[in-house]
Design a protein around this motif. Sequence first.
Motif, PDB file in Angstrom:
ATOM      1  N   MET A   1      28.778  14.629  70.450  1.00 52.29           N
ATOM      2  CA  MET A   1      29.729  13.742  71.110  1.00 52.29           C
ATOM      3  C   MET A   1      29.516  12.314  70.617  1.00 52.29           C
ATOM      4  O   MET A   1      28.386  11.839  70.527  1.00 52.29           O
ATOM      5  CB  MET A   1      29.532  13.793  72.629  1.00 52.29           C
ATOM      6  CG  MET A   1      30.574  13.016  73.411  1.00 52.29           C
ATOM      7  SD  MET A   1      30.186  12.941  75.174  1.00 52.29           S
ATOM      8  CE  MET A   1      29.960  14.661  75.575  1.00 52.29           C
ATOM      9  N   ARG A   2      30.607  11.624  70.298  1.00 48.94           N
ATOM     10  CA  ARG A   2      30.508  10.225  69.873  1.00 48.94           C
ATOM     11  C   ARG A   2      31.058   9.326  70.968  1.00 48.94           C
ATOM     12  O   ARG A   2      32.172   9.538  71.461  1.00 48.94           O
ATOM     13  CB  ARG A   2      31.262   9.991  68.571  1.00 48.94           C
ATOM     14  CG  ARG A   2      31.013   8.579  68.027  1.00 48.94           C
ATOM     15  CD  ARG A   2      31.212   8.502  66.556  1.00 48.94           C
ATOM     16  NE  ARG A   2      30.740   7.201  66.055  1.00 48.94           N
ATOM     17  CZ  ARG A   2      30.731   6.867  64.781  1.00 48.94           C
ATOM     18  NH1 ARG A   2      31.139   7.729  63.876  1.00 48.94           N
ATOM     19  NH2 ARG A   2      30.317   5.680  64.403  1.00 48.94           N
ATOM     20  N   VAL A   3      30.262   8.325  71.345  1.00 53.02           N
ATOM     21  CA  VAL A   3      30.568   7.477  72.488  1.00 53.02           C
ATOM     22  C   VAL A   3      30.543   6.012  72.059  1.00 53.02           C
ATOM     23  O   VAL A   3      29.694   5.599  71.269  1.00 53.02           O
ATOM     24  CB  VAL A   3      29.544   7.704  73.626  1.00 53.02           C
ATOM     25  CG1 VAL A   3      29.850   6.798  74.822  1.00 53.02           C
ATOM     26  CG2 VAL A   3      29.522   9.166  74.046  1.00 53.02           C
ATOM     27  N   LEU A   4      31.477   5.238  72.603  1.00 52.03           N
ATOM     28  CA  LEU A   4      31.460   3.789  72.444  1.00 52.03           C
ATOM     29  C   LEU A   4      31.147   3.158  73.798  1.00 52.03           C
ATOM     30  O   LEU A   4      31.835   3.436  74.784  1.00 52.03           O
ATOM     31  CB  LEU A   4      32.815   3.280  71.942  1.00 52.03           C
ATOM     32  CG  LEU A   4      32.963   1.756  71.838  1.00 52.03           C
ATOM     33  CD1 LEU A   4      31.991   1.189  70.812  1.00 52.03           C
ATOM     34  CD2 LEU A   4      34.397   1.367  71.501  1.00 52.03           C
ATOM     35  N   VAL A   5      30.114   2.324  73.842  1.00 46.07           N
ATOM     36  CA  VAL A   5      29.757   1.593  75.058  1.00 46.07           C
ATOM     37  C   VAL A   5      30.206   0.149  74.873  1.00 46.07           C
ATOM     38  O   VAL A   5      29.771  -0.524  73.934  1.00 46.07           O
ATOM     39  CB  VAL A   5      28.249   1.651  75.336  1.00 46.07           C
ATOM     40  CG1 VAL A   5      27.888   0.773  76.538  1.00 46.07           C
ATOM     41  CG2 VAL A   5      27.805   3.092  75.599  1.00 46.07           C
ATOM     42  N   PHE A  23      20.391  12.109  75.024  1.00 44.89           N
ATOM     43  CA  PHE A  23      21.146  13.338  75.280  1.00 44.89           C
ATOM     44  C   PHE A  23      21.960  13.742  74.057  1.00 44.89           C
ATOM     45  O   PHE A  23      22.984  14.409  74.161  1.00 44.89           O
ATOM     46  CB  PHE A  23      22.061  13.142  76.490  1.00 44.89           C
ATOM     47  CG  PHE A  23      21.329  13.157  77.801  1.00 44.89           C
ATOM     48  CD1 PHE A  23      21.245  14.328  78.547  1.00 44.89           C
ATOM     49  CD2 PHE A  23      20.707  12.021  78.280  1.00 44.89           C
ATOM     50  CE1 PHE A  23      20.557  14.352  79.749  1.00 44.89           C
ATOM     51  CE2 PHE A  23      20.026  12.027  79.489  1.00 44.89           C
ATOM     52  CZ  PHE A  23      19.949  13.204  80.224  1.00 44.89           C
ATOM     53  N   SER A  24      21.479  13.324  72.881  1.00 41.30           N
ATOM     54  CA  SER A  24      22.050  13.727  71.584  1.00 41.30           C
ATOM     55  C   SER A  24      23.470  13.230  71.359  1.00 41.30           C
ATOM     56  O   SER A  24      24.237  13.849  70.631  1.00 41.30           O
ATOM     57  CB  SER A  24      21.999  15.257  71.427  1.00 41.30           C
ATOM     58  OG  SER A  24      20.674  15.722  71.497  1.00 41.30           O
ATOM     59  N   MET A  25      23.828  12.115  71.971  1.00 42.04           N
ATOM     60  CA  MET A  25      25.129  11.521  71.717  1.00 42.04           C
ATOM     61  C   MET A  25      24.993  10.444  70.640  1.00 42.04           C
ATOM     62  O   MET A  25      23.996   9.724  70.592  1.00 42.04           O
ATOM     63  CB  MET A  25      25.697  10.909  73.000  1.00 42.04           C
ATOM     64  CG  MET A  25      25.857  11.894  74.133  1.00 42.04           C
ATOM     65  SD  MET A  25      26.535  11.116  75.626  1.00 42.04           S
ATOM     66  CE  MET A  25      26.110  12.351  76.866  1.00 42.04           C
ATOM     67  N   ALA A  26      25.988  10.349  69.780  1.00 39.43           N
ATOM     68  CA  ALA A  26      26.047   9.262  68.806  1.00 39.43           C
ATOM     69  C   ALA A  26      26.740   8.095  69.491  1.00 39.43           C
ATOM     70  O   ALA A  26      27.888   8.214  69.920  1.00 39.43           O
ATOM     71  CB  ALA A  26      26.827   9.700  67.574  1.00 39.43           C
ATOM     72  N   VAL A  27      26.036   6.982  69.626  1.00 37.94           N
ATOM     73  CA  VAL A  27      26.527   5.877  70.465  1.00 37.94           C
ATOM     74  C   VAL A  27      26.650   4.591  69.654  1.00 37.94           C
ATOM     75  O   VAL A  27      25.680   4.148  69.028  1.00 37.94           O
ATOM     76  CB  VAL A  27      25.608   5.640  71.675  1.00 37.94           C
ATOM     77  CG1 VAL A  27      26.221   4.588  72.600  1.00 37.94           C
ATOM     78  CG2 VAL A  27      25.363   6.935  72.442  1.00 37.94           C
TER      79      VAL A  27
END
Length: 219
Positions: A1-5, A23-27
């Motif tokens: 999962m790719r996330v933008l904060v 949690f193995s997210m690409a952030v």
Amino acid sequence: MRVLVVEDEQLLADTVAEGLRRFSMAVDVCYDGEAALERVGVHAYDVVVLDRDLPLVHGDDVCKAVHATGGEARVLMLTAAAEVDDRVAGLGLGADDYLTKPFAFAELVARVQALGRRARPALPPVLMRAGVTLDLPRHQASRDGKFLPLSPKEFAVLEVLMRAEGNVVSAEELLEKAWDEHADPFTNAVRVAVMTLRRKLGAPQVIQTVPGAGYRFGS
């Protein structure tokens, strides 16, 4: 999962990002609305964690822009305002979920994971294929009932491959979905991660190399 904060309180933004990476997210992280607009125009995110009160460009306008791209990104809006009218207004702008500050990090993770599942074709939170079980909410992996001690990056690569349901995934796609924007596109990180993942998965091999194309997960 790719996330933008997107959060202008840099310490909070960096803390949230680091926690999600576990949690193995690409952030990816940015601290104002203008930078957020640039990111969503370049990368295909699964989830955008978006502070509503941002400098330069308001979070409401960023939310509108996310949905205007026509992609599958879901928006989790953050705000210090707890009034019902504020939450209703945010949802009315296209936000998919709403979380009031201060929040429990465990709840943030659960909401991001839930939105990530909604951003893709419907798949169960527990993926099972070729004897491999990937429990996304618990962040655990096993093969034939034996626990697999995967690093966050190995877990992310395995998730992308299993979600592809037998289709070939290119190295470029793995880099886009499992690494953040600071990843070097010329690095051998994907090859190394797949190599170590294969070793931990053991025999018989379930990750196949498709010459000139990428990798496929199958029996």
